[in-house]
Design a protein around this motif. Structure first.
Motif, PDB file in Angstrom:
ATOM      1  N   LEU A  22       0.861  -1.188   0.000  1.00  0.00           N
ATOM      2  CA  LEU A  22       0.000   0.000   0.000  1.00  0.00           C
ATOM      3  C   LEU A  22       0.896   1.236   0.000  1.00  0.00           C
ATOM      4  O   LEU A  22       1.770   1.369   0.872  1.00  0.00           O
ATOM      5  CB  LEU A  22      -0.911  -0.009   1.242  1.00  0.00           C
ATOM      6  CG  LEU A  22      -1.865   1.182   1.428  1.00  0.00           C
ATOM      7  CD1 LEU A  22      -2.842   1.316   0.264  1.00  0.00           C
ATOM      8  CD2 LEU A  22      -2.636   1.052   2.746  1.00  0.00           C
ATOM      9  N   CYS A  23       0.694   2.101  -0.970  1.00  0.00           N
ATOM     10  CA  CYS A  23       1.464   3.349  -1.078  1.00  0.00           C
ATOM     11  C   CYS A  23       2.974   3.104  -0.977  1.00  0.00           C
ATOM     12  O   CYS A  23       3.688   3.818  -0.281  1.00  0.00           O
ATOM     13  CB  CYS A  23       1.019   4.345  -0.015  1.00  0.00           C
ATOM     14  SG  CYS A  23      -0.726   4.757  -0.103  1.00  0.00           S
ATOM     15  N   GLY A  24       3.437   2.047  -1.629  1.00  0.00           N
ATOM     16  CA  GLY A  24       4.869   1.770  -1.713  1.00  0.00           C
ATOM     17  C   GLY A  24       5.439   1.048  -0.506  1.00  0.00           C
ATOM     18  O   GLY A  24       6.650   0.822  -0.428  1.00  0.00           O
ATOM     19  N   ALA A  25       4.608   0.655   0.442  1.00  0.00           N
ATOM     20  CA  ALA A  25       5.115  -0.031   1.646  1.00  0.00           C
ATOM     21  C   ALA A  25       4.554  -1.449   1.730  1.00  0.00           C
ATOM     22  O   ALA A  25       3.450  -1.724   1.254  1.00  0.00           O
ATOM     23  CB  ALA A  25       4.712   0.753   2.892  1.00  0.00           C
ATOM     24  N   ASP A  26       5.348  -2.341   2.348  1.00  0.00           N
ATOM     25  CA  ASP A  26       4.829  -3.665   2.685  1.00  0.00           C
ATOM     26  C   ASP A  26       3.935  -3.512   3.906  1.00  0.00           C
ATOM     27  O   ASP A  26       4.362  -2.921   4.912  1.00  0.00           O
ATOM     28  CB  ASP A  26       5.987  -4.620   3.022  1.00  0.00           C
ATOM     29  CG  ASP A  26       6.792  -4.987   1.793  1.00  0.00           C
ATOM     30  OD1 ASP A  26       6.187  -5.154   0.715  1.00  0.00           O
ATOM     31  OD2 ASP A  26       8.026  -5.088   1.909  1.00  0.00           O
TER      32      ASP A  26
END
Ligand code: ADE
Length: 236
Positions: free
Chosen positions: A41-45
């Motif tokens: 989500l939004c570049g994060a795990d």
């Protein structure tokens, strides 16, 4: 900021709905009746769980999450009742620390708050770096004038009482009240995992709280989700 997997916990479906809508979920594990959605989500795990309302279910969800996944930070997102004159409905409170307001002794003269049995001072302190990140994301999302930091009081009660909300302000200097934050915080402390609690106000925990909650819960929950997504984007 260094990131591993970010654990995101909420109480109610509406408090994770917009994040699940935007996330790319690779797997969902059901543990103890709670779904843990693993993905990006939004570049994060991330691992996202809607653990249920109240201290017991939220603590159980946090413990399962921290046992099973390599979570480096926990973000609790959701809605709350505003305590005191500072916050208005739809304002955001980022917790600096949290307390269980219903923990203590029931005596001849009534309830006396005490952290005695917990072996702590009763206050769980949020991670400073996560608080700063949350404040920045919240200011971007709802405007800096609508973002407050301070103490959140947690208990197994929906507060809809002028007298009780005044007690929460006077006894704890709280600026918001809800039903999960301090329980999740206590579990995170036990696991040594940094945490922050983000809450958007759906009501003022007063005589009008139930009506206000019904009207504002969706918008407030979504504001908090957008702040979490802003935080995740900022962690890259
Ligand atoms: N969550 C949202 N509003 C609340 C209130 N008034 N009391 C407890 N939890 C809440």
């Amino acid at each position: 900021m260094e990131t591993g997997t970010i654990g995101i916990i909420s109480a109610m479906p509406v408090e994770v709905a917009s994040m699940l809508g935007k996330a790319s979920i690779s797997r969902t594990d059901r543990i103890g009746g709670t779904d843990f959605h693993v993905g990006r989500l939004c570049g994060a795990d991330v691992v996202i769980a809607q653990a249920g309302i109240g201290k017991a279910l939220s603590a159980a969800g946090a413990a399962a999450m921290l046992c099973r996944y390599p979570v480096s930070s926990v973000i609790f997102t959701g809605i709350a009742g505003g305590v005191g004159d500072r916050t208005r409905v739809l304002d955001v409170v980022i917790a600096t620390d949290l307390v269980q307001h219903d923990y203590g002794f029931q005596e001849q003269n009534g309830f006396r708050w005490s952290p005695e049995f917990s072996g702590t001072d009763g206050y769980s302190v949020c991670d400073g770096a996560l608080v700063r990140l949350a404040c920045e994301a919240a200011a971007e999302t709802v405007g800096p004038g609508h973002v407050f930091t301070g103490r959140i009081a947690t208990g197994d009660q929906f507060v809809a009482s002028e007298a009780y909300v005044k007690y929460l302000q006077e006894q704890f200097d709280a600026i918001a009240c809800e039903m999960e934050g301090a329980a999740v915080a206590a579990v995170c402390e036990q696991y040594g995992v940094p945490f922050v609690v983000i809450r958007c106000m759906s009501d003022k925990a007063d005589g009008n709280a139930t009506e206000s909650f019904e009207k504002m819960a969706g918008t407030a929950a979504d504001n908090s989700c957008r702040i979490v997504m802003g935080m995740l984007a900022g962690m890259r």
